[in-house]
Motif scaffolding. Sequence first.
Motif, PDB file in Angstrom:
ATOM      1  N   TYR A  26      47.886  63.970  15.493  1.00 27.20           N
ATOM      2  CA  TYR A  26      47.065  63.456  16.576  1.00 27.20           C
ATOM      3  C   TYR A  26      45.701  64.083  16.401  1.00 27.20           C
ATOM      4  CZ  TYR A  26      45.443  61.782  20.973  1.00 27.20           C
ATOM      5  OH  TYR A  26      44.735  61.114  21.919  1.00 27.20           O
ATOM      6  N   PRO A  27      44.616  63.380  16.402  1.00 28.21           N
ATOM      7  CA  PRO A  27      44.552  61.935  16.601  1.00 28.21           C
ATOM      8  C   PRO A  27      45.268  61.180  15.483  1.00 28.21           C
ATOM      9  CG  PRO A  27      42.407  62.751  15.914  1.00 28.21           C
ATOM     10  CD  PRO A  27      43.311  63.938  16.074  1.00 28.21           C
ATOM     11  N   ILE A  28      45.651  59.980  15.802  1.00 27.88           N
ATOM     12  CA  ILE A  28      46.483  59.188  14.901  1.00 27.88           C
ATOM     13  C   ILE A  28      45.804  59.006  13.550  1.00 27.88           C
ATOM     14  CG2 ILE A  28      47.555  56.941  14.520  1.00 27.88           C
ATOM     15  CD1 ILE A  28      47.763  56.744  17.590  1.00 27.88           C
ATOM     16  N   GLU A  29      46.563  59.326  12.531  1.00 27.26           N
ATOM     17  CA  GLU A  29      46.135  59.120  11.156  1.00 27.26           C
ATOM     18  C   GLU A  29      47.403  58.874  10.345  1.00 27.26           C
ATOM     19  OE1 GLU A  29      42.797  61.426   9.114  1.00 27.26           O
ATOM     20  OE2 GLU A  29      44.633  62.367   8.382  1.00 27.26           O
ATOM     21  N   MET A  30      47.411  57.793   9.591  1.00 31.16           N
ATOM     22  CA  MET A  30      48.584  57.458   8.793  1.00 31.16           C
ATOM     23  C   MET A  30      48.249  57.477   7.317  1.00 31.16           C
ATOM     24  SD  MET A  30      50.514  54.282  10.535  1.00 31.16           S
ATOM     25  CE  MET A  30      50.833  54.194  12.262  1.00 31.16           C
ATOM     26  N   THR A  31      49.226  57.915   6.544  1.00 34.18           N
ATOM     27  CA  THR A  31      49.104  57.802   5.093  1.00 34.18           C
ATOM     28  C   THR A  31      49.414  56.357   4.709  1.00 34.18           C
ATOM     29  OG1 THR A  31      51.436  58.279   4.703  1.00 34.18           O
ATOM     30  CG2 THR A  31      49.927  60.179   4.777  1.00 34.18           C
ATOM     31  N   GLN A  32      49.190  56.029   3.459  1.00 42.77           N
ATOM     32  CA  GLN A  32      49.523  54.689   2.972  1.00 42.77           C
ATOM     33  C   GLN A  32      51.003  54.397   3.175  1.00 42.77           C
ATOM     34  OE1 GLN A  32      46.447  55.183  -0.653  1.00 42.77           O
ATOM     35  NE2 GLN A  32      48.107  53.843  -1.097  1.00 42.77           N
ATOM     36  N   GLU A  33      51.847  55.376   2.873  1.00 48.21           N
ATOM     37  CA  GLU A  33      53.295  55.204   3.005  1.00 48.21           C
ATOM     38  C   GLU A  33      53.700  54.974   4.462  1.00 48.21           C
ATOM     39  OE1 GLU A  33      57.192  57.947   2.257  1.00 48.21           O
ATOM     40  OE2 GLU A  33      55.615  58.023   0.727  1.00 48.21           O
ATOM     41  N   GLN A  34      53.114  55.748   5.372  1.00 42.72           N
ATOM     42  CA  GLN A  34      53.423  55.578   6.791  1.00 42.72           C
ATOM     43  C   GLN A  34      52.953  54.217   7.297  1.00 42.72           C
ATOM     44  OE1 GLN A  34      51.297  59.101   7.961  1.00 42.72           O
ATOM     45  NE2 GLN A  34      53.205  60.189   8.470  1.00 42.72           N
ATOM     46  N   LEU A  35      51.765  53.800   6.865  1.00 44.13           N
ATOM     47  CA  LEU A  35      51.238  52.505   7.281  1.00 44.13           C
ATOM     48  C   LEU A  35      52.117  51.372   6.766  1.00 44.13           C
ATOM     49  CD1 LEU A  35      49.143  50.784   8.697  1.00 44.13           C
ATOM     50  CD2 LEU A  35      47.714  50.952   6.648  1.00 44.13           C
ATOM     51  N   LYS A  36      52.547  51.481   5.523  1.00 44.05           N
ATOM     52  CA  LYS A  36      53.412  50.444   4.961  1.00 44.05           C
ATOM     53  C   LYS A  36      54.725  50.368   5.736  1.00 44.05           C
ATOM     54  CE  LYS A  36      55.569  48.637   0.852  1.00 44.05           C
ATOM     55  NZ  LYS A  36      55.777  48.719  -0.563  1.00 44.05           N
ATOM     56  N   GLU A  37      55.325  51.510   6.032  1.00 44.57           N
ATOM     57  CA  GLU A  37      56.570  51.530   6.797  1.00 44.57           C
ATOM     58  C   GLU A  37      56.366  50.879   8.169  1.00 44.57           C
ATOM     59  OE1 GLU A  37      59.956  54.623   8.477  1.00 44.57           O
ATOM     60  OE2 GLU A  37      58.131  55.449   7.571  1.00 44.57           O
ATOM     61  N   PHE A  38      55.252  51.221   8.825  1.00 55.15           N
ATOM     62  CA  PHE A  38      54.931  50.626  10.125  1.00 55.15           C
ATOM     63  C   PHE A  38      54.825  49.105  10.020  1.00 55.15           C
ATOM     64  CE2 PHE A  38      51.533  48.821  12.721  1.00 55.15           C
ATOM     65  CZ  PHE A  38      52.066  49.003  13.986  1.00 55.15           C
ATOM     66  N   ILE A  39      54.078  48.614   9.033  1.00 54.00           N
ATOM     67  CA  ILE A  39      53.870  47.175   8.882  1.00 54.00           C
ATOM     68  C   ILE A  39      55.182  46.457   8.611  1.00 54.00           C
ATOM     69  CG2 ILE A  39      52.835  45.410   7.393  1.00 54.00           C
ATOM     70  CD1 ILE A  39      50.415  47.341   7.094  1.00 54.00           C
ATOM     71  N   VAL A  40      55.979  46.982   7.693  1.00 59.41           N
ATOM     72  CA  VAL A  40      57.238  46.331   7.309  1.00 59.41           C
ATOM     73  C   VAL A  40      58.217  46.298   8.484  1.00 59.41           C
ATOM     74  CG1 VAL A  40      59.269  46.571   5.829  1.00 59.41           C
ATOM     75  CG2 VAL A  40      56.978  46.790   4.855  1.00 59.41           C
ATOM     76  N   LYS A  41      58.330  47.402   9.213  1.00 57.37           N
ATOM     77  CA  LYS A  41      59.320  47.477  10.292  1.00 57.37           C
ATOM     78  C   LYS A  41      58.861  46.825  11.589  1.00 57.37           C
ATOM     79  CE  LYS A  41      61.865  51.535   8.791  1.00 57.37           C
ATOM     80  NZ  LYS A  41      62.256  52.917   9.132  1.00 57.37           N
ATOM     81  N   GLU A  42      57.587  46.970  11.921  1.00 54.58           N
ATOM     82  CA  GLU A  42      57.107  46.530  13.225  1.00 54.58           C
ATOM     83  C   GLU A  42      56.443  45.151  13.214  1.00 54.58           C
ATOM     84  OE1 GLU A  42      57.905  48.212  15.880  1.00 54.58           O
ATOM     85  OE2 GLU A  42      58.647  49.989  14.822  1.00 54.58           O
ATOM     86  N   LEU A  43      56.027  44.675  12.036  1.00 56.23           N
ATOM     87  CA  LEU A  43      55.280  43.415  11.973  1.00 56.23           C
ATOM     88  C   LEU A  43      55.858  42.447  10.938  1.00 56.23           C
ATOM     89  CD1 LEU A  43      51.776  45.140  12.002  1.00 56.23           C
ATOM     90  CD2 LEU A  43      52.961  44.146  13.963  1.00 56.23           C
TER      91      LEU A  43
END
Length: 85
Positions: A26-43
């Motif tokens: 916090y503040p929110i910051e994502m790595t490439q891997e975290q962002l990819k996981e977020f996109i695949v699972k949530e979108l």
Amino acid sequence: MDQDFSSVENLIKNIIHVFNLYSDRYPIEMTQEQLKEFIVKELPNFVKKSEFSQDLLKQLDNKEKEEKYNLEELFALLARMAQTS
């Protein structure tokens, strides 16, 4: 949902909450891997319907240059994904 907030404000708060589930910091910051996981699972539907989203996932697989994404960048990507799906 907090009744003191409008529906749009609650949506934004919920998006930030979900981002926090994937982010280490916090503040929110994502790595490439975290962002990819977020996109695949949530979108998943955005990914299926958006060429931009599919291209973004390919870029996130590129480990040569590890980038981090802050909240502003995440919202910009989310808006682009929604517009192109």
